[in-house]
Design a protein around this motif. Structure first.
Motif, PDB file in Angstrom:
ATOM      1  N   ALA A  80       0.828  -1.209   0.000  1.00 22.39           N
ATOM      2  CA  ALA A  80       0.000   0.000   0.000  1.00 22.39           C
ATOM      3  C   ALA A  80       0.861   1.258   0.000  1.00 22.39           C
ATOM      4  N   LEU A  81       1.953   1.249   0.755  1.00 23.40           N
ATOM      5  CA  LEU A  81       2.837   2.417   0.797  1.00 23.40           C
ATOM      6  C   LEU A  81       3.518   2.664  -0.544  1.00 23.40           C
ATOM      7  N   LEU A  82       3.782   1.601  -1.289  1.00 27.51           N
ATOM      8  CA  LEU A  82       4.459   1.747  -2.583  1.00 27.51           C
ATOM      9  C   LEU A  82       3.498   2.016  -3.735  1.00 27.51           C
ATOM     10  N   HIS A  83       2.222   1.743  -3.538  1.00 23.93           N
ATOM     11  CA  HIS A  83       1.255   1.911  -4.627  1.00 23.93           C
ATOM     12  C   HIS A  83       0.994   3.402  -4.847  1.00 23.93           C
ATOM     13  N   PRO A  84       1.109   3.877  -6.087  1.00 27.07           N
ATOM     14  CA  PRO A  84       0.967   5.319  -6.345  1.00 27.07           C
ATOM     15  C   PRO A  84      -0.452   5.862  -6.135  1.00 27.07           C
ATOM     16  N   ARG A  85      -1.466   5.015  -6.173  1.00 32.39           N
ATOM     17  CA  ARG A  85      -2.841   5.502  -6.042  1.00 32.39           C
ATOM     18  C   ARG A  85      -3.439   5.275  -4.659  1.00 32.39           C
ATOM     19  N   ILE A  86      -2.635   4.768  -3.727  1.00 31.70           N
ATOM     20  CA  ILE A  86      -3.103   4.540  -2.362  1.00 31.70           C
ATOM     21  C   ILE A  86      -2.372   5.479  -1.423  1.00 31.70           C
ATOM     22  N   ARG A  87      -3.126   6.165  -0.618  1.00 35.74           N
ATOM     23  CA  ARG A  87      -2.550   7.054   0.395  1.00 35.74           C
ATOM     24  C   ARG A  87      -2.857   6.461   1.770  1.00 35.74           C
ATOM     25  N   VAL A  88      -1.841   5.994   2.444  1.00 30.78           N
ATOM     26  CA  VAL A  88      -2.013   5.396   3.766  1.00 30.78           C
ATOM     27  C   VAL A  88      -2.036   6.521   4.795  1.00 30.78           C
ATOM     28  N   LEU A  89      -3.163   6.638   5.478  1.00 31.69           N
ATOM     29  CA  LEU A  89      -3.316   7.686   6.488  1.00 31.69           C
ATOM     30  C   LEU A  89      -2.932   7.198   7.883  1.00 31.69           C
ATOM     31  N   GLY A  90      -3.005   5.889   8.081  1.00 33.52           N
ATOM     32  CA  GLY A  90      -2.652   5.360   9.388  1.00 33.52           C
ATOM     33  C   GLY A  90      -2.774   3.855   9.447  1.00 33.52           C
ATOM     34  N   VAL A  91      -2.213   3.309  10.510  1.00 38.18           N
ATOM     35  CA  VAL A  91      -2.276   1.875  10.762  1.00 38.18           C
ATOM     36  C   VAL A  91      -2.873   1.679  12.147  1.00 38.18           C
ATOM     37  N   VAL A  92      -3.929   0.899  12.211  1.00 34.29           N
ATOM     38  CA  VAL A  92      -4.531   0.537  13.495  1.00 34.29           C
ATOM     39  C   VAL A  92      -4.066  -0.877  13.797  1.00 34.29           C
ATOM     40  N   ALA A  93      -3.172  -0.982  14.770  1.00 37.19           N
ATOM     41  CA  ALA A  93      -2.570  -2.277  15.087  1.00 37.19           C
ATOM     42  C   ALA A  93      -3.321  -2.918  16.241  1.00 37.19           C
ATOM     43  N   SER A  94      -3.893  -4.067  15.950  1.00 41.65           N
ATOM     44  CA  SER A  94      -4.527  -4.862  16.998  1.00 41.65           C
ATOM     45  C   SER A  94      -3.791  -6.186  17.043  1.00 41.65           C
ATOM     46  N   PHE A  95      -3.810  -6.839  18.164  1.00 45.46           N
ATOM     47  CA  PHE A  95      -3.042  -8.072  18.187  1.00 45.46           C
ATOM     48  C   PHE A  95      -3.948  -9.279  18.078  1.00 45.46           C
ATOM     49  N   GLY A  96      -3.499 -10.192  17.248  1.00 44.77           N
ATOM     50  CA  GLY A  96      -4.201 -11.442  17.006  1.00 44.77           C
ATOM     51  C   GLY A  96      -3.148 -12.529  17.047  1.00 44.77           C
ATOM     52  N   ASN A  97      -2.490 -12.743  15.916  1.00 44.12           N
ATOM     53  CA  ASN A  97      -1.416 -13.734  15.840  1.00 44.12           C
ATOM     54  C   ASN A  97      -0.058 -13.146  16.187  1.00 44.12           C
ATOM     55  N   THR A  98       0.019 -11.852  16.320  1.00 39.86           N
ATOM     56  CA  THR A  98       1.290 -11.173  16.579  1.00 39.86           C
ATOM     57  C   THR A  98       1.399 -10.835  18.056  1.00 39.86           C
ATOM     58  N   PRO A  99       2.557 -11.098  18.653  1.00 40.22           N
ATOM     59  CA  PRO A  99       2.740 -10.712  20.059  1.00 40.22           C
ATOM     60  C   PRO A  99       2.579  -9.205  20.235  1.00 40.22           C
ATOM     61  N   ARG A 100       2.016  -8.818  21.336  1.00 35.39           N
ATOM     62  CA  ARG A 100       1.689  -7.415  21.592  1.00 35.39           C
ATOM     63  C   ARG A 100       2.890  -6.487  21.472  1.00 35.39           C
TER      64      ARG A 100
END
Length: 54
Positions: free
Chosen positions: A18-38
């Motif tokens: 998404a960060l590399l795609h020219p037509r997508i503007r990433v405004l933020g990341v909402v990180a919740s934990f599921g399979n990833t350690p907190r």
């Protein structure tokens, strides 16, 4: 775009895509934990953004 993810390896790839795609503007990341350690929830998106100088 807001990315809602647990930011495991698959979501890290989606964030980088998404960060590399020219037509997508990433405004933020909402990180919740599921399979990833907190304690990794902020490290993975931070490193992905730093890697791409975003």
């Amino acid at each position: 775009m807001l990315l809602f993810a647990d930011v495991g390896i698959d979501d890290a790839v989606a964030l980088i895509y998404a960060l590399l795609h020219p037509r997508i503007r990433v405004l933020g990341v909402v990180a919740s934990f599921g399979n990833t350690p907190r304690k990794l929830l902020l490290i993975v998106p931070w490193q992905s953004c730093n890697l791409l100088h975003r």
